[in-house]
Enzyme design. Structure first.
Site, PDB file in Angstrom:
ATOM      1  N   THR A 159      -6.444 -16.924  14.445  1.00 43.20           N
ATOM      2  CA  THR A 159      -5.231 -16.343  14.614  1.00 43.20           C
ATOM      3  C   THR A 159      -5.147 -14.918  14.105  1.00 43.20           C
ATOM      4  O   THR A 159      -5.872 -13.967  14.639  1.00 43.20           O
ATOM      5  CB  THR A 159      -3.940 -17.186  14.263  1.00 43.20           C
ATOM      6  OG1 THR A 159      -4.022 -17.478  12.792  1.00 43.20           O
ATOM      7  CG2 THR A 159      -4.004 -18.327  15.183  1.00 43.20           C
ATOM      8  N   LYS A 185     -10.108 -21.855   9.553  1.00 47.37           N
ATOM      9  CA  LYS A 185      -9.266 -20.809   9.954  1.00 47.37           C
ATOM     10  C   LYS A 185      -8.071 -20.950   9.207  1.00 47.37           C
ATOM     11  O   LYS A 185      -7.628 -22.065   8.639  1.00 47.37           O
ATOM     12  CB  LYS A 185      -9.069 -20.793  11.597  1.00 47.37           C
ATOM     13  CG  LYS A 185      -7.756 -21.772  12.067  1.00 47.37           C
ATOM     14  CD  LYS A 185      -6.466 -21.671  11.622  1.00 47.37           C
ATOM     15  CE  LYS A 185      -5.889 -20.349  12.173  1.00 47.37           C
ATOM     16  NZ  LYS A 185      -4.460 -20.199  11.698  1.00 47.37           N
ATOM     17  N   THR A 196      -1.042 -23.269   7.049  1.00 48.55           N
ATOM     18  CA  THR A 196      -1.633 -23.127   8.358  1.00 48.55           C
ATOM     19  C   THR A 196      -2.970 -22.806   8.408  1.00 48.55           C
ATOM     20  O   THR A 196      -3.459 -21.795   8.760  1.00 48.55           O
ATOM     21  CB  THR A 196      -0.904 -21.775   9.009  1.00 48.55           C
ATOM     22  OG1 THR A 196      -1.092 -21.663  10.413  1.00 48.55           O
ATOM     23  CG2 THR A 196      -1.090 -20.484   8.265  1.00 48.55           C
ATOM     24  N   GLU A 282      -3.453 -12.605   4.819  1.00 48.65           N
ATOM     25  CA  GLU A 282      -2.995 -11.694   5.597  1.00 48.65           C
ATOM     26  C   GLU A 282      -2.792 -10.371   4.571  1.00 48.65           C
ATOM     27  O   GLU A 282      -1.978 -10.328   3.768  1.00 48.65           O
ATOM     28  CB  GLU A 282      -1.929 -11.738   6.233  1.00 48.65           C
ATOM     29  CG  GLU A 282      -2.078 -13.132   7.439  1.00 48.65           C
ATOM     30  CD  GLU A 282      -0.932 -13.599   8.198  1.00 48.65           C
ATOM     31  OE1 GLU A 282      -1.041 -14.242   9.350  1.00 48.65           O
ATOM     32  OE2 GLU A 282       0.073 -13.776   7.501  1.00 48.65           O
ATOM     33  N   ASN A 404       3.212  -9.683   9.263  1.00 46.51           N
ATOM     34  CA  ASN A 404       4.305 -10.923   9.832  1.00 46.51           C
ATOM     35  C   ASN A 404       5.721 -10.526  10.249  1.00 46.51           C
ATOM     36  O   ASN A 404       6.422 -11.271  10.929  1.00 46.51           O
ATOM     37  CB  ASN A 404       4.505 -11.481   8.313  1.00 46.51           C
ATOM     38  CG  ASN A 404       3.240 -12.528   8.108  1.00 46.51           C
ATOM     39  OD1 ASN A 404       3.263 -13.501   8.856  1.00 46.51           O
ATOM     40  ND2 ASN A 404       2.608 -12.185   7.298  1.00 46.51           N
ATOM     41  N   THR A 409       4.543 -10.324  18.186  1.00 47.91           N
ATOM     42  CA  THR A 409       4.400  -9.234  19.419  1.00 47.91           C
ATOM     43  C   THR A 409       3.074  -8.724  19.192  1.00 47.91           C
ATOM     44  O   THR A 409       2.528  -7.917  19.994  1.00 47.91           O
ATOM     45  CB  THR A 409       5.425  -8.184  19.091  1.00 47.91           C
ATOM     46  OG1 THR A 409       5.326  -7.786  17.749  1.00 47.91           O
ATOM     47  CG2 THR A 409       6.875  -8.655  19.113  1.00 47.91           C
TER      48      THR A 409
END
Length: 409
Positions: A159, A185, A196, A282, A404, A409
């Site tokens: 992702t 992942k 996640t 991230e 985040n 989008t």
């Protein structure tokens, strides 16, 4: 050629993955869930494989996890995994369950196996129904030869990840070469007790289900459950191990003389994947490793490590290369573990910063230079016992907020 290193009797192959063990294939394609990138992947074993899994502790478990747990409970075997990214199929109600069953049924049909031998998993945005026409069209094509490439699988499961995560190991058991391969992942919504993240481990070892399941749970508590990126525990987390037995060794159980060797190999794979997830948090620029020693119990050591690695104030200090040891002490203090404040020692790598309840004089510039490294260690000595634990995480940066703030989008 995959880079190889050796740990005792285990050969570590950094560039190998889930197709290292005999009898496993993997691949993936783009079915339209993402704009351009691959988004539908699979792993298939030549024969049904003994299977074990661990799952998120979040009470909002996604439809694919429910379907997979139900299927694996039938005979503790699966032969294939299908995974989509971009859409989590979580909080999607009855329709989400129907869609997960439909994916399972259609992929099982392509393989010519019973439905319950297919595990289903998804990752991505929560609360949106899957565009099933796109998914089903992808399933019809996914086993085409041009899609069979483990790198396609590694890309299809991502992702917001910036890097693929893979590793393999090999060892000799009963005169046979036994392999373990792993892929994962995970980048955001990562917190101990599963996150996640999706983990896929394959092995050609012949192993009893009960012992494989026990080993996976034990090792998960020491690896995947000891990482955090942002403190959020996801709806879709899962780690699955498939053991197809094609190596031809005598069945591994806890009584087998090489049981600990196999467990060590499984732990090497799990720990490596966990650390890769933490490093790829991230917006992250650093991997943080917290080592806690001298605890009165293993659980106490884990709790202290998790508390430190989960602290946003600690994570932002590491990002800013600020040797603010007070934030580490604070996280230890609210960990819920009874501690002796005047017995604790804290170091940033080789630099002691706190001991016997008082700050230790240190060179601020030297500490800053240490914190500028990509890999940062925080060492905590509790001086209360003999147990220890290690936790992993990453720094918290401006880019985490950017990613985040516009995730959908």
């Amino acid at each position: 050629m995959a880079q190889a290193t050796t740990s005792k009797e285990i050969v570590i192959l950094e560039e190998e993955s889930v197709t290292l063990p005999q009898g496993f294939t993997a691949g993936g394609l783009h079915c339209g869930l993402k704009r351009k990138r691959l988004d539908l992947g699979y792993i298939v074993s030549e024969v049904p494989a003994t299977a074990a899994g661990v799952y998120t502790t979040n009470l909002f478990q996604a439809a694919p996890l429910l379907v997979t747990q139900e299927s694996m409970a039938k005979e503790n075997k699966i032969q294939a995994v299908i995974v989509n990214s971009a859409n989590a199929n979580a909080c999607t109600g009855e329709q989400g369950m129907k869609d997960a069953y439909e994916i399972q049924h259609n992929f099982a049909g392509e393989l010519g196996v019973q439905d319950h031998l297919v595990a289903v998993t998804s990752t991505g945005v929560i609360g949106e129904l899957l565009p099933m026409e796109k998914v089903n069209n992808g399933i019809k094509q996914i086993l085409n030869k041009e899609n069979e490439d483990v790198n396609n699988f590694l890309q299809a499961i991502l992702t917001t990840d910036l890097a693929v995560k893979q590793i393999g190991v090999q060892m000799n058991i009963d005169g046979k070469t036994v392999s373990i391969g792993g892929a994962a992942k995970g980048s955001g919504m990562i917190h101990p007790n599963m996150a996640t993240m999706l983990g896929f481990v394959t092995t050609d070892a012949n192993i009893a289900h009960e012992d494989l399941s026990a080993a996976l749970k034990e090792i998960t508590n020491e690896t995947f459950n000891m990482i955090t990126v942002d403190g959020d525990t996801s709806t879709n987390d899962m780690v699955v191990v498939m053991a197809n037995g094609l190596a031809g060794n005598n069945q591994l159980t806890k009584d087998h003389p090489d049981w600990e060797l196999f467990k060590s190999g499984l732990k090497i794979v799990s720990e490596a994947l966990a650390k890769k997830i933490a490093r790829d948090g991230e917006g992250a620029t650093k991997l943080i490793e917290v080592k806690v020693d001298g605890a009165f119990s293993k659980d106490a050591a884990r709790a202290v490590g998790k508390s430190i690695i989960s602290s946003n104030l600690v994570k932002t200090a590491i990002y800013g290369t600020d040797a603010n040891w007070g934030r580490i002490i604070t996280a230890i203090g609210y960990s819920g573990v009874p501690i002796e404040p005047y017995a604790i020692k804290v170091s940033l790598g080789p630099i002691p910063v706190f001991e016997n309840g008082l700050p230790t004089p240190f060179n601020e510039e030297e500490a800053k230079q240490y914190l500028e490294q990509e890999n940062v260690q925080i060492l905590v000595e509790l001086n209360q016992g003999d147990d220890c634990a290690t936790a992993w995480g990453c720094d918290l940066t401006y880019d985490y907020v950017k990613i985040n703030a516009s995730y959908r989008t």
